[in-house]
Design an enzyme around this catalytic site. Structure first.
Site, PDB file in Angstrom:
ATOM      1  N   SER A 712       0.798  -1.227   0.000  1.00 35.68           N
ATOM      2  CA  SER A 712       0.000   0.000   0.000  1.00 35.68           C
ATOM      3  C   SER A 712       0.832   1.280   0.000  1.00 35.68           C
ATOM      4  CB  SER A 712      -0.987  -0.009   1.160  1.00 35.68           C
ATOM      5  OG  SER A 712      -0.301   0.234   2.362  1.00 35.68           O
ATOM      6  N   LYS A 755      -6.627   4.005   8.616  1.00 32.09           N
ATOM      7  CA  LYS A 755      -5.683   4.901   7.951  1.00 32.09           C
ATOM      8  C   LYS A 755      -6.195   6.340   7.955  1.00 32.09           C
ATOM      9  CE  LYS A 755      -3.397   1.523   5.049  1.00 32.09           C
ATOM     10  NZ  LYS A 755      -3.330   0.930   3.714  1.00 32.09           N
TER      11      LYS A 755
END
Ligand code: ADP
Length: 820
Positions: A712, A755
């Site tokens: 990611s 996140k």
């Protein structure tokens, strides 16, 4: 010493031996026959069927009526000796003159004794070997003429050596062979003639008849001795072997006799001390306890069998302790004891609400679970719930509240670091110090058969050569199998089917897939600041006030103070550290109070700094300048989300790529992909593609102590690379997450809520998110979405547009940079 006394070793009674003595005296008085000029003698013949009497040796012989008796009577009448001849084949009933050995022995015969069976016996003594020449009379008894054999008596050195070895071997035989008297060896020492020594040893040791015959006819004394030597060695071998076997047998017998003796003594001592009674009373009590305890039949039978084994043992036997521990386990484990479930959903909702703020999804799911149970009490198969989330997000405490709502006992078992199947399932009882595995140990703690059993840190379960604990865990969690869970120690089927299992994990990645399959996941994603403040106000502060012995009215933590603690002292998704820091603040106040000193009623941000020291976390991102070659990744860690700067440095070199900061394989590949993408876009990005050959690229992701992996950070690495090569700075308050393909497409990632919360916590203003992840924003609190701008992206071009400062129109620049 009389040379042949030892020959009477078997005669035991004193009278009898006195008579023997007399009889041997008699024998000595008998003279040998005088040979004629040809060296021959002519005498009555005694036929020996299966014995050989050697010269100088004394032996009893049995004499049946007939020719032998007549021959002896004749000899005695004339004060003569006889010639003993030996049958070649002892089986022949009526031997003819050819059936005898060619060598005989002249014998002196003592007085005849009448035996009760009508036969006679006499002591005879061998005198010398004779060689048969002819039979001179057949009837009524045999008479023969024979040449006296005179043996050489001189001893050469070789013979002397031979005699010594013979004596040595013989001595050893005497020591080992109980049927030989000790004097036999002494006797052998006194013999000075080799032939005599050979004959004496031949008579003493046990030899087959055939062997004796051949030794009789072997006339050379030295040869005879050699042969005897060889036979002695053989005999010694056999004797030694016999001795070894006997010693072994003896020591076995000795040991068991000793044990028997000691045991008897111990029994006597115990009875004397009254302990025997105590032991039997203890056993009786144990038996009674087993019979009274509510156990399944199998467990009861096994336990009673073990008690039967105990009865057989003395109380001090080492096995006793092992059996008693085992019995204690059977008795202590809950087998039937069950609490009744409170399946009132409204009550449950109240309990959960009472102890927890938020966590709506989890609470709803639990209430559904209880509702289903209340409607279908017999439905055994409910999925195992797995609470997933960073530490301190209320997983354990929610579990505890569920137990309270249901009225079940609550127990926890941490699986962190469990690598051995035996830890789950126990060791067999044959191991020293064996115990049941942790599952049963925890069940014993629960005390009921249906507790709420929380299996913590299921993602930290290890596996190594000692077996895979997850296999055992599968059995624990599988409703098809867990009604008869097998523990190696207990060796009895244990019913776990009534247990309500809940597992917890910080991350999903490391949960064995087979286990993951069995479970229904409930996410505990972490809290935003406002939620934390709320939790603190409602739960943490009251609890900590209570713990530090303060009244609610005595101190107040201002909202600003609380926020300061949250932002600058605890950087976490959960509230564990927050609770700890609040506790610290309140304890300091409590101390001031107890010291009767003045303490502030209102705890302000200033008091926070005073009590807790300087802040531990700074809002680093906000302080940072916009820079070239640095981009901000938003990552997901076990502790929730976090932000990580990605730094790129370009150095002169040979086109190598180096990545540092505890990077996993997937992330390495992701970096390669980012670099390849950059190269493929050189033209559009206005970079001279020749320079790659002459440069090395170093990507570093700080906080190297934390291992990082996953795809990611792909777009962040690409952004940092492009920023470095184009010298366009990045905006410091833009964070991003997303996987990159070689063609620059942005692919979706996981952990969106964590996140975004992390970005919010870190004060980022803009978050670039893969467009396909937009749907995940549904879990993000509205307040956060109001404060953080989320920009969905599909391609790297869109990322660069937002993240990088606009390009300055200097076409030569990249090439120039390369030269620098
Ligand atoms: P975890 O098991 O997820 O690591 P815990 O259950 O131990 O976390 O939670 C840590 C502390 O935070 C506990 O004292 C718990 O009561 C408190 N806590 C966490 N979340 C909440 C919440 N939503 N409401 C009330 N208290 C909470």
């Amino acid at each position: 010493m009389k040379t042949d006394d030892w020959n009477h070793r078997t005669e035991e009674s004193e009278d009898f031996s006195a008579s023997i003595h007399q009889r041997t005296e008699e024998l000595y008085r008998i003279q040998d026959s005088e040979p004629d000029q040809e060296g021959c003698i002519e005498l009555p013949v005694l036929c020996l069927r299966d014995i050989v009497v050697f010269p100088r040796m004394i032996s009893p012989v049995f004499i049946t009526p007939g020719p032998n008796l007549l021959a002896i009577q004749e000899a005695q009448f004339n004060f003569q000796t006889v010639i003993a001849v030996v049958q070649q084949d002892p089986d022949i009933e009526e031997p003819s003159s050819d059936d005898f050995l060619p060598i005989g022995v002249e014998l002196a015969v003592g007085r005849l004794l009448n035996m009760p069976d009508g036969n006679n016996s006499a002591l005879v003594q061998g005198r010398r070997r004779v060689e048969l020449i002819e039979f001179t009379q057949q009837e009524p008894f045999l008479r023969a003429r024979a040449r006296v054999i005179v043996e050489p008596v001189d001893v050469d050195r070789h013979t002397e050596a031979l005699m010594r070895t013979t004596r040595d071997l013989f001595e050893k035989c005497v020591q080992l062979d109980r049927s030989l008297p000790d004097e036999a060896h002494l006797f052998s020492i006194n013999i000075t003639e080799p032939g005599w020594l050979a004959d004496m040893v031949t008579t003493a040791i046990s030899l087959p008849f055939k062997e004796r015959q051949s030794l009789l006819v072997l006339m050379d004394p030295k040869e005879r001795l050699k042969r005897v030597n060889w036979l002695l060695a053989q005999e010694l071998d056999v004797l030694q072997l016999e001795d070894e076997i006997q010693t072994r047998v003896q020591s076995e017998v000795d040991r068991s006799q000793r044990e028997f003796y000691l045991r008897e003594q111990m029994k006597a001592i115990q009875t004397e001390l009254g302990e025997g009674d105590i032991w039997s009373r203890e056993i009786a009590e144990l038996r009674q306890k087993i019979e009274k305890t509510d156990l399944p039949d199998e467990a009861r039978d096994t336990a009673l069998k073990e008690v039967d084994r105990l009865v057989q043992m003395p109380p001090m036997a080492p096995e006793v302790g092992i059996i008693r521990t085992y019995l204690d386990w059977i008795l202590d484990l809950p087998w039937m004891n069950e609490t009744e479930d409170n399946l009132d959903v409204i009550h449950a909702a109240q309990v959960l609400e009472q102890y927890h703020y938020g966590l709506g999804k989890a609470k709803d799911r639990i209430l559904e679970y209880i509702a289903v149970r209340s409607l279908k009490p017999r439905k055994p198969r409910q999925p195992i719930l797995c609470f997933v989330g960073p530490p301190g997000t209320g997983k354990t405490s929610l579990g505890r509240s569920i137990a309270e709502a249901l009225g079940r006992k609550f127990v926890r078992l941490s699986l962190g670091g469990v690598r051995d199947e035996a830890e789950i399932r126990g060791h067999r009882r044959t191991y020293i110090g064996a115990l049941p595995g942790r599952i049963l140990q925890t069940m014993r703690r629960a005390g009921t058969i249906n507790p709420l059993f929380m299996l913590d840190e299921i993602d930290k379960l290890g596996a190594d050569f000692r077996g895979d604990p997850s296999a055992a865990l599968l059995e624990v969690l599988d409703p098809e199998q867990n009604f008869a869970f097998s523990d190696h120690y207990l060796e009895l089927a244990y019913d776990l089917s009534k247990v309500m299992f809940i597992t917890t994990a910080n991350s999903l990645g490391t949960i064995p897939p087979a286990l993951l399959d069995r479970m229904e996941l409930l996410e505990f994603p972490g809290y935003i600041e406002e939620e934390k403040v709320e939790i603190a106000r409602r739960f943490l502060i009251p609890r900590q006030l209570e713990e530090s012995g303060l009244e609610a009215a005595e101190v107040r933590l201002q909202d600003a103070a609380l926020s300061k603690i949250i932002r600058e002292y605890t950087y976490e998704a959960g509230v564990r550290n927050l609770e700890r820091e609040i506790g610290r603040m309140l304890r300091k106040t409590a101390r001031l109070k107890s010291e009767k000193r003045v303490f502030p009623v209102n705890l302000t941000p200033k008091s926070v700094e005073k009590y807790l020291g300087p802040p531990q976390f700074f809002e680093t991102e906000a302080e940072r300048e916009d820079e070239v070659g640095v981009a901000t990744a938003i990552a997901w860690t076990e502790n929730g989300g976090d932000i990580m700067p990605v730094e790129v440095l370009i150095l002169e070199g040979k086109g190598n790529l180096q990545i540092t900061g505890q990077i996993g394989d997937v992330m390495q590949e992701s970096a390669q992909a980012a670099l390849s993408y950059l190269k493929s876009r050189s033209h559009e990005l206005d970079i001279n593609s020749e320079i790659y050959e002459r440069l090395d690229v170093h990507i570093h992701i700080p906080e190297g102590s934390i291992p990082k992996d996953g795809p990611s950070a792909g777009i962040t690495m690409a952004t940092a690379l492009i920023s470095a090569f184009t010298e366009r700075a990045t905006y410091k308050d833009v964070g991003m997450t997303g996987e990159i393909t070689l063609r620059g497409k942005v692919l979706p990632i996981g952990g969106v809520r964590e996140k975004v919360l992390a970005a919010h916590r870190a004060g980022l203003k803009t978050v670039l998110l893969p467009a396909r992840n937009l749907k995940d924003l549904i879990d993000v609190p509205k307040k956060v979405l109001d404060e953080v701008k989320i920009i969905p992206v599909k391609h790297m071009d869109e990322v660069l547009q937002v993240a990088l400062h606009p390009a300055v129109q200097k076409p030569e620049k990249p090439a120039k940079q390369a030269k620098e």
